[in-house]
Design a protein around this motif. Structure first.
Motif, PDB file in Angstrom:
ATOM      1  N   SER A   1      -2.088   9.413  -0.608  1.00 30.98           N
ATOM      2  CA  SER A   1      -1.785   8.951   0.738  1.00 30.98           C
ATOM      3  C   SER A   1      -2.164   7.471   0.869  1.00 30.98           C
ATOM      4  O   SER A   1      -3.065   6.995   0.165  1.00 30.98           O
ATOM      5  CB  SER A   1      -2.543   9.770   1.783  1.00 30.98           C
ATOM      6  N   PRO A   2      -1.515   6.747   1.774  1.00 29.24           N
ATOM      7  CA  PRO A   2      -1.901   5.353   2.001  1.00 29.24           C
ATOM      8  C   PRO A   2      -3.364   5.215   2.418  1.00 29.24           C
ATOM      9  O   PRO A   2      -4.026   4.242   2.040  1.00 29.24           O
ATOM     10  CB  PRO A   2      -0.954   4.896   3.118  1.00 29.24           C
ATOM     11  N   ASP A   3      -3.890   6.189   3.170  1.00 29.55           N
ATOM     12  CA  ASP A   3      -5.302   6.136   3.574  1.00 29.55           C
ATOM     13  C   ASP A   3      -6.221   6.151   2.356  1.00 29.55           C
ATOM     14  O   ASP A   3      -7.242   5.462   2.332  1.00 29.55           O
ATOM     15  CB  ASP A   3      -5.652   7.306   4.495  1.00 29.55           C
ATOM     16  N   THR A   4      -5.861   6.918   1.332  1.00 29.41           N
ATOM     17  CA  THR A   4      -6.658   6.966   0.110  1.00 29.41           C
ATOM     18  C   THR A   4      -6.638   5.612  -0.589  1.00 29.41           C
ATOM     19  O   THR A   4      -7.668   5.150  -1.094  1.00 29.41           O
ATOM     20  CB  THR A   4      -6.133   8.065  -0.835  1.00 29.41           C
ATOM     21  N   ILE A   5      -5.486   4.957  -0.590  1.00 27.56           N
ATOM     22  CA  ILE A   5      -5.368   3.626  -1.195  1.00 27.56           C
ATOM     23  C   ILE A   5      -6.243   2.633  -0.428  1.00 27.56           C
ATOM     24  O   ILE A   5      -6.980   1.853  -1.033  1.00 27.56           O
ATOM     25  CB  ILE A   5      -3.899   3.148  -1.215  1.00 27.56           C
ATOM     26  N   TYR A   6      -6.175   2.661   0.906  1.00 23.56           N
ATOM     27  CA  TYR A   6      -7.007   1.760   1.712  1.00 23.56           C
ATOM     28  C   TYR A   6      -8.494   1.984   1.432  1.00 23.56           C
ATOM     29  O   TYR A   6      -9.262   1.032   1.285  1.00 23.56           O
ATOM     30  CB  TYR A   6      -6.734   1.944   3.206  1.00 23.56           C
TER      31      TYR A   6
ATOM     32  N   VAL B   1       0.838  -1.199   0.000  1.00 24.55           N
ATOM     33  CA  VAL B   1       0.000   0.000   0.000  1.00 24.55           C
ATOM     34  C   VAL B   1       0.874   1.251   0.000  1.00 24.55           C
ATOM     35  O   VAL B   1       0.614   2.206  -0.741  1.00 24.55           O
ATOM     36  CB  VAL B   1      -0.966  -0.009   1.207  1.00 24.55           C
ATOM     37  N   LYS B   2       1.929   1.238   0.789  1.00 26.85           N
ATOM     38  CA  LYS B   2       2.818   2.396   0.866  1.00 26.85           C
ATOM     39  C   LYS B   2       3.498   2.651  -0.483  1.00 26.85           C
ATOM     40  O   LYS B   2       3.598   3.797  -0.926  1.00 26.85           O
ATOM     41  CB  LYS B   2       3.854   2.163   1.964  1.00 26.85           C
ATOM     42  N   GLU B   3       3.959   1.587  -1.147  1.00 23.14           N
ATOM     43  CA  GLU B   3       4.596   1.729  -2.449  1.00 23.14           C
ATOM     44  C   GLU B   3       3.597   2.200  -3.507  1.00 23.14           C
ATOM     45  O   GLU B   3       3.917   3.042  -4.350  1.00 23.14           O
ATOM     46  CB  GLU B   3       5.215   0.397  -2.882  1.00 23.14           C
ATOM     47  N   ALA B   4       2.376   1.658  -3.463  1.00 22.66           N
ATOM     48  CA  ALA B   4       1.335   2.070  -4.412  1.00 22.66           C
ATOM     49  C   ALA B   4       0.960   3.534  -4.203  1.00 22.66           C
ATOM     50  O   ALA B   4       0.738   4.268  -5.170  1.00 22.66           O
ATOM     51  CB  ALA B   4       0.109   1.181  -4.265  1.00 22.66           C
ATOM     52  N   ALA B   5       0.910   3.963  -2.945  1.00 22.77           N
ATOM     53  CA  ALA B   5       0.592   5.363  -2.644  1.00 22.77           C
ATOM     54  C   ALA B   5       1.670   6.279  -3.221  1.00 22.77           C
ATOM     55  O   ALA B   5       1.362   7.320  -3.816  1.00 22.77           O
ATOM     56  CB  ALA B   5       0.463   5.559  -1.141  1.00 22.77           C
ATOM     57  N   ALA B   6       2.922   5.902  -3.080  1.00 27.86           N
ATOM     58  CA  ALA B   6       4.012   6.709  -3.635  1.00 27.86           C
ATOM     59  C   ALA B   6       3.940   6.718  -5.165  1.00 27.86           C
ATOM     60  O   ALA B   6       4.137   7.760  -5.796  1.00 27.86           O
ATOM     61  CB  ALA B   6       5.361   6.170  -3.165  1.00 27.86           C
TER      62      ALA B   6
END
Length: 70
Positions: A16-21, A6-11
């Protein structure tokens, strides 16, 4: 297939990681669950960037071996 956290996808998406979640929970970002972890395909994310129309997907769960406690 290149799987991202999730962190890599957010970058990668500059979000933000919250948006990905939230997007994975809503079913608008294709993802795979491996145990309790979420992984996103780089190719699928590139497709989302090319065609931003939201597509509702069903999360896929990968079975894992039971945890043995000592």
């Amino acid at each position: 297939m290149d799987l991202l956290t999730v962190k890599e996808a957010a970058a990668f998406l500059k979000l933000s990681p919250d948006t990905i979640y939230r997007a994975t929970k809503a079913g608008t970002l294709p993802h795979v669950r491996i145990g309790r972890s979420i992984r996103l395909s780089r190719e699928a994310l590139e497709d989302v960037l090319k065609n931003p129309e939201p597509k509702h997907t069903t999360p896929q769960t990968v079975a894992h071996a039971p945890v043995m406690r000592l």
